[in-house]
Write a protein that holds these residues in place. Structure first.
Motif, PDB file in Angstrom:
ATOM      1  N   GLU A 127       0.764  -1.149  -0.129  1.00 24.03           N
ATOM      2  CA  GLU A 127      -0.001  -0.117  -0.188  1.00 24.03           C
ATOM      3  C   GLU A 127       0.694   1.305   0.084  1.00 24.03           C
ATOM      4  N   ARG A 128       1.946   1.149   0.728  1.00 23.98           N
ATOM      5  CA  ARG A 128       2.660   2.432   0.687  1.00 23.98           C
ATOM      6  C   ARG A 128       3.485   2.517  -0.690  1.00 23.98           C
ATOM      7  N   VAL A 129       4.071   1.417  -1.092  1.00 25.78           N
ATOM      8  CA  VAL A 129       4.639   1.554  -2.324  1.00 25.78           C
ATOM      9  C   VAL A 129       3.528   2.190  -3.509  1.00 25.78           C
ATOM     10  N   ASN A 130       2.474   1.605  -3.573  1.00 23.21           N
ATOM     11  CA  ASN A 130       1.467   2.081  -4.390  1.00 23.21           C
ATOM     12  C   ASN A 130       1.288   3.611  -4.258  1.00 23.21           C
ATOM     13  N   ALA A 131       1.116   4.112  -2.782  1.00 25.87           N
ATOM     14  CA  ALA A 131       0.921   5.306  -2.482  1.00 25.87           C
ATOM     15  C   ALA A 131       1.870   6.249  -3.139  1.00 25.87           C
ATOM     16  N   ARG A 132       3.149   5.849  -2.805  1.00 26.66           N
ATOM     17  CA  ARG A 132       4.422   6.575  -3.322  1.00 26.66           C
ATOM     18  C   ARG A 132       4.407   6.716  -4.790  1.00 26.66           C
ATOM     19  N   LEU A 133       3.974   5.662  -5.440  1.00 27.26           N
ATOM     20  CA  LEU A 133       3.812   5.698  -6.900  1.00 27.26           C
ATOM     21  C   LEU A 133       2.857   6.545  -7.503  1.00 27.26           C
ATOM     22  N   VAL A 134       1.626   6.412  -6.964  1.00 28.93           N
ATOM     23  CA  VAL A 134       0.667   7.586  -7.300  1.00 28.93           C
ATOM     24  C   VAL A 134       1.341   9.033  -7.384  1.00 28.93           C
ATOM     25  N   LEU A 135       1.872   9.042  -6.216  1.00 29.96           N
ATOM     26  CA  LEU A 135       2.095  10.663  -5.985  1.00 29.96           C
ATOM     27  C   LEU A 135       3.364  10.995  -7.044  1.00 29.96           C
ATOM     28  N   LEU A 136       4.410  10.072  -7.140  1.00 30.64           N
ATOM     29  CA  LEU A 136       5.414  10.442  -8.115  1.00 30.64           C
ATOM     30  C   LEU A 136       4.864  10.632  -9.645  1.00 30.64           C
ATOM     31  N   LEU A 137       4.089   9.926  -9.826  1.00 32.33           N
ATOM     32  CA  LEU A 137       3.387   9.926 -11.413  1.00 32.33           C
ATOM     33  C   LEU A 137       2.567  10.889 -11.566  1.00 32.33           C
ATOM     34  N   ALA A 138       1.630  11.299 -10.418  1.00 30.83           N
ATOM     35  CA  ALA A 138       0.594  12.319 -10.426  1.00 30.83           C
ATOM     36  C   ALA A 138       1.521  13.780 -10.479  1.00 30.83           C
ATOM     37  N   ASN A 139       2.610  13.651  -9.936  1.00 32.62           N
ATOM     38  CA  ASN A 139       3.619  15.190 -10.203  1.00 32.62           C
ATOM     39  C   ASN A 139       3.942  15.117 -11.443  1.00 32.62           C
ATOM     40  N   HIS A 140       4.528  14.055 -11.896  1.00 32.01           N
ATOM     41  CA  HIS A 140       5.130  14.063 -13.212  1.00 32.01           C
ATOM     42  C   HIS A 140       3.935  14.387 -14.458  1.00 32.01           C
ATOM     43  N   ILE A 141       2.829  14.018 -14.220  1.00 28.28           N
ATOM     44  CA  ILE A 141       1.849  14.441 -15.050  1.00 28.28           C
ATOM     45  C   ILE A 141       1.421  15.917 -15.018  1.00 28.28           C
ATOM     46  N   GLY A 142       1.095  16.084 -13.669  1.00 29.88           N
ATOM     47  CA  GLY A 142       0.871  17.464 -13.233  1.00 29.88           C
ATOM     48  C   GLY A 142      -0.402  18.133 -13.647  1.00 29.88           C
ATOM     49  N   ASP A 143      -0.969  18.053 -14.834  1.00 33.39           N
ATOM     50  CA  ASP A 143      -1.934  18.636 -15.569  1.00 33.39           C
ATOM     51  C   ASP A 143      -3.408  18.009 -14.682  1.00 33.39           C
ATOM     52  N   GLN A 144      -4.109  18.998 -13.993  1.00 37.19           N
ATOM     53  CA  GLN A 144      -5.075  18.528 -13.200  1.00 37.19           C
ATOM     54  C   GLN A 144      -6.070  18.045 -13.794  1.00 37.19           C
ATOM     55  N   LYS A 145      -6.567  18.516 -15.177  1.00 42.20           N
ATOM     56  CA  LYS A 145      -7.705  17.812 -15.983  1.00 42.20           C
ATOM     57  C   LYS A 145      -7.387  16.417 -16.326  1.00 42.20           C
ATOM     58  N   ILE A 146      -6.092  15.931 -16.633  1.00 36.41           N
ATOM     59  CA  ILE A 146      -5.657  14.567 -16.867  1.00 36.41           C
ATOM     60  C   ILE A 146      -5.465  13.697 -15.617  1.00 36.41           C
ATOM     61  N   LEU A 147      -5.300  14.553 -14.405  1.00 40.22           N
ATOM     62  CA  LEU A 147      -5.396  13.778 -13.108  1.00 40.22           C
ATOM     63  C   LEU A 147      -6.708  13.466 -12.737  1.00 40.22           C
ATOM     64  N   MET A 148      -7.597  14.239 -12.917  1.00 41.37           N
ATOM     65  CA  MET A 148      -8.893  13.930 -12.758  1.00 41.37           C
ATOM     66  C   MET A 148      -9.790  12.938 -13.439  1.00 41.37           C
ATOM     67  N   SER A 149      -9.154  12.986 -14.810  1.00 36.97           N
ATOM     68  CA  SER A 149      -9.905  12.089 -15.708  1.00 36.97           C
ATOM     69  C   SER A 149      -9.411  10.860 -15.374  1.00 36.97           C
ATOM     70  N   ALA A 150      -8.023  10.606 -14.703  1.00 37.78           N
ATOM     71  CA  ALA A 150      -7.352   9.166 -14.470  1.00 37.78           C
ATOM     72  C   ALA A 150      -8.173   8.730 -12.972  1.00 37.78           C
ATOM     73  N   LEU A 151      -8.383   9.761 -12.213  1.00 34.39           N
ATOM     74  CA  LEU A 151      -9.020   9.465 -11.091  1.00 34.39           C
ATOM     75  C   LEU A 151     -10.363   8.833 -11.196  1.00 34.39           C
ATOM     76  N   GLU A 152     -11.095   9.471 -12.426  1.00 38.40           N
ATOM     77  CA  GLU A 152     -12.683   9.233 -12.432  1.00 38.40           C
ATOM     78  C   GLU A 152     -12.487   7.781 -13.131  1.00 38.40           C
TER      79      GLU A 152
END
Lengths: 542, 70
Positions: free
Chosen positions: B35-60
């Protein structure tokens, strides 16, 4: 418990209104002499409007409560004439450290922009803040401060409000055109009028302790997540005036507030945090739960709610008192102009529009901080803790760490009062920025030249005298302020450091219309008086 | 504001290699550390993407959970 401060006692003076044969009528009555009630009285007085301030007590805040005041708040108080003692007594700070478990994960510097009269933030106990406001209020003939005057009854009507005031000499009635209510988070007046403030209560408790320390700690904001001296909770340490330190312990929902408040239970906690050899004295302590909530509508008939009575936030981000005073400023210039006949009564509705937007922003920010500090479930805690661990190694994760997003003034870019234009410089709907100036051979600050009336700020190089004259004839509520390197005169200032040109993109002929609350209402690329006049009308809801 | 959309067509340099690396990374971890690794992975990748719209689409897209038994 307080050793560094003695609460002043202000004398109850019987009012002539009490013995009057008929109910006395006032244009404005303010309930509550806390930061927001006092700000309202001071702002109105600065603009020539009289008010009566009723407070059920006869002193300032007991214990410190709010401690952190932002530059925008200080600029507002500077316009009222009471920022100087606050700035002098307060602690200016710009650095901070964030700790997780047993180590520091990063430090920060707010890196405040140079060329501003007032600092980004000061820490000052709320009692000093209020005392300096009262000192200033006492200098205004327009302000009638009445202590030991508790409002026991309010009746609102479409054209006026009547109320009953209880004093040591019995009760009397008053009526007013506008009643401004700043009687705090648990507003009794709000209840009397059957109104509600709605939102969420956080299932957590916090112990707030002010201690006097002999040890030297840096003047920095230190925030711990899950420290060894207070496992699974957060702790904040920040310096105030008189060597008083604010320590804020998260306790969790199951903590017993009465037990936690006892000195014998507070002492070991603090001793463990500071180290066993550090001597300290406890000044004041209190246990809180936090709420983020607001009223759906701050106005009912001619009763206007302000401060915590209207909108309440958790303390992370220092958005309570700062947001409150910024909202009062938004209301005061509008009310003054309605009373003086410059604007229709409907202008007050824009206090709702602009400040519900402000309150929503403050609530959103403080809710997000509270959720980061107090994760709602196990997976939130994992995300929180891994964010903190990553933050030590990777700068990106520091942007996610949220121990409070410090108060910044909200913008009114989408307000009906703002004339929207596409240009550079400061966008309409944003607050004006300070800059050093020279005027009549003396150094000064731009902000001191703005506010309390409308200002047309213009780079008048190459602008004809006729154009300047046309601007100055728009309204007796508007002053023209010229920026020029070549001209001299009473309303002409020199952009000595070039920062006005830079911050405002103020090239020759550019004119800004700046509201009495120092917000930019419009920006035009040429000095057309007709445009400025139309923008002024729009600002006043005419 | 970017007009880039969440890419849902194949975009990996080497899909099989990534999938193997991802499962390998978790192979010897406790569920908690996973769970910890997954959380870190999500955070690292999310920052790399950065674009809020894309992140929201991915979350959806990610939270649109199908019934596991269907």
């Amino acid at each position: 418990m307080l050793k560094t401060y003695t609460n002043p006692e202000y004398a109850y003076v019987p009012s002539a209104d009490q013995g009057a044969p008929a109910t006395v009528h006032h244009p404005v009555i303010i309930i509550g002499a806390g930061p927001c009630g006092l700000a309202a009285a001071l702002d109105l007085a600065t603009q020539g409007v009289r008010s009566v301030v009723l407070d059920d007590n006869n002193t300032v805040s007991v214990g410190s409560r709010a401690i952190c005041f932002s530059k925008r708040t200080l600029e507002i108080l500077d316009r009222y004439g009471c920022a100087a003692p606050m700035n002098e007594k307060g602690i200016t700070w710009k650095k901070g450290k964030v700790f997780f478990r047993n180590k520091q994960i990063y430090d920060f510097d707010l890196l405040a922009e140079e060329g501003h009269k007032l600092p980004a933030f000061i820490n000052l106990q709320q009692y000093y803040f209020e005392e300096y406001m009262i000192d200033r209020a006492l200098e205004f003939a327009e302000i009638d401060l009445r202590w030991k005057s508790r409002v026991s009854k309010v009746e609102d009507h479409t054209d006026k409000t009547t109320l009953t005031v209880e004093t040591p000499d019995g009760s009397y009635d008053l009526s007013c055109d506008y009643l401004l209510v700043a009687d705090g988070a648990n507003s009794g007046i709000r209840d009397m009028l059957g109104l509600e403030s709605k939102g969420q209560e956080f299932h957590d408790r916090f112990l707030i302790a002010d201690v006097v320390m002999k040890a030297e700690f840096p003047t920095e904001r230190w925030f711990w997540f899950d420290p060894p001296f207070h496992p699974n909770q957060s702790v904040l340490l920040h310096k105030q005036a008189d060597n008083v330190w604010r320590i804020d312990f998260q306790l969790g929902w199951d903590a017993d507030p009465e037990e936690e408040k006892k000195e014998e239970n507070i002492r070991p906690r603090i001793q463990q945090m500071l180290g066993k050899d550090v001597e300290f004295e406890l000044e004041w302590a209190s246990v809180y739960t936090f709420k983020c909530r607001r009223m759906d509508n701050f106005i009912k008939n001619r009763v206007v709610f302000m401060g915590d009575a209207a909108h309440q936030v958790s303390p992370f981000g220092a958005r309570g008192a700062n947001g409150g005073i910024q909202a009062v400023e938004n209301l005061a210039w509008k009310l003054a102009r309605v009373l003086q006949g410059y604007a229709p009564h409907s202008l007050l509705e824009t206090y709702n529009q602009e400040r519900i937007h402000g309150a929503a922003e403050n609530i959103l920010n403080s809710t997000r901080a509270t959720d980061f500090i107090t994760p709602k479930n196990e997976i939130s805690r994992i995300f929180r803790d891994e964010t903190l661990r990553l933050a030590e190694k990777f700068p990106f994760a520091r942007s996610l760490v949220n121990s409070g997003r410090l108060s910044t003034p909200c913008d009114y870019a989408s307000s009906d009062l703002i004339t929207k234009t596409n240009g550079s410089g400061i966008q309409p709907g944003f607050v004006a920025k300070d800059a050093p100036i020279e005027m009549n051979g003396e150094k000064g600050w731009l902000m001191d030249q703005l506010g309390s009336r409308f200002v047309a700020l213009i780079n008048s190089d190459g602008v004809s005298a006729d154009d300047i004259s046309a601007l100055s004839k728009i309204s007796d509520d508007l002053d023209v302020l010229e920026v020029s390197a070549h001209k001299q005169g009473p309303n002409i200032l020199d952009d000595c450091d070039g920062l006005i040109a830079e911050r405002y993109a103020l090239s020759a002929g550019v004119v800004y219309l700046i509201r009495p609350d120092q917000y930019v209402a419009a920006r035009f690329e040429g000095p057309a008086a007709a445009d400025v006049n139309a923008a002024l009308d729009k600002s006043l809801g005419r | 504001m970017s007009n880039v959309k969440l890419i849902t067509d194949p975009n990996f340099d080497d899909a099989d290699a990534f999938y193997a690396a991802l499962t390998d990374a978790h192979r010897n971890l406790t569920p908690r550390d996973s769970e910890r690794v997954n959380a870190r992975l999500v955070l690292l990748l999310a920052n790399h993407i950065g674009d809020q719209k894309i992140l929201m689409s991915a979350l959806e897209a990610a939270t649109d959970l199908e019934d596991e038994n269907s």
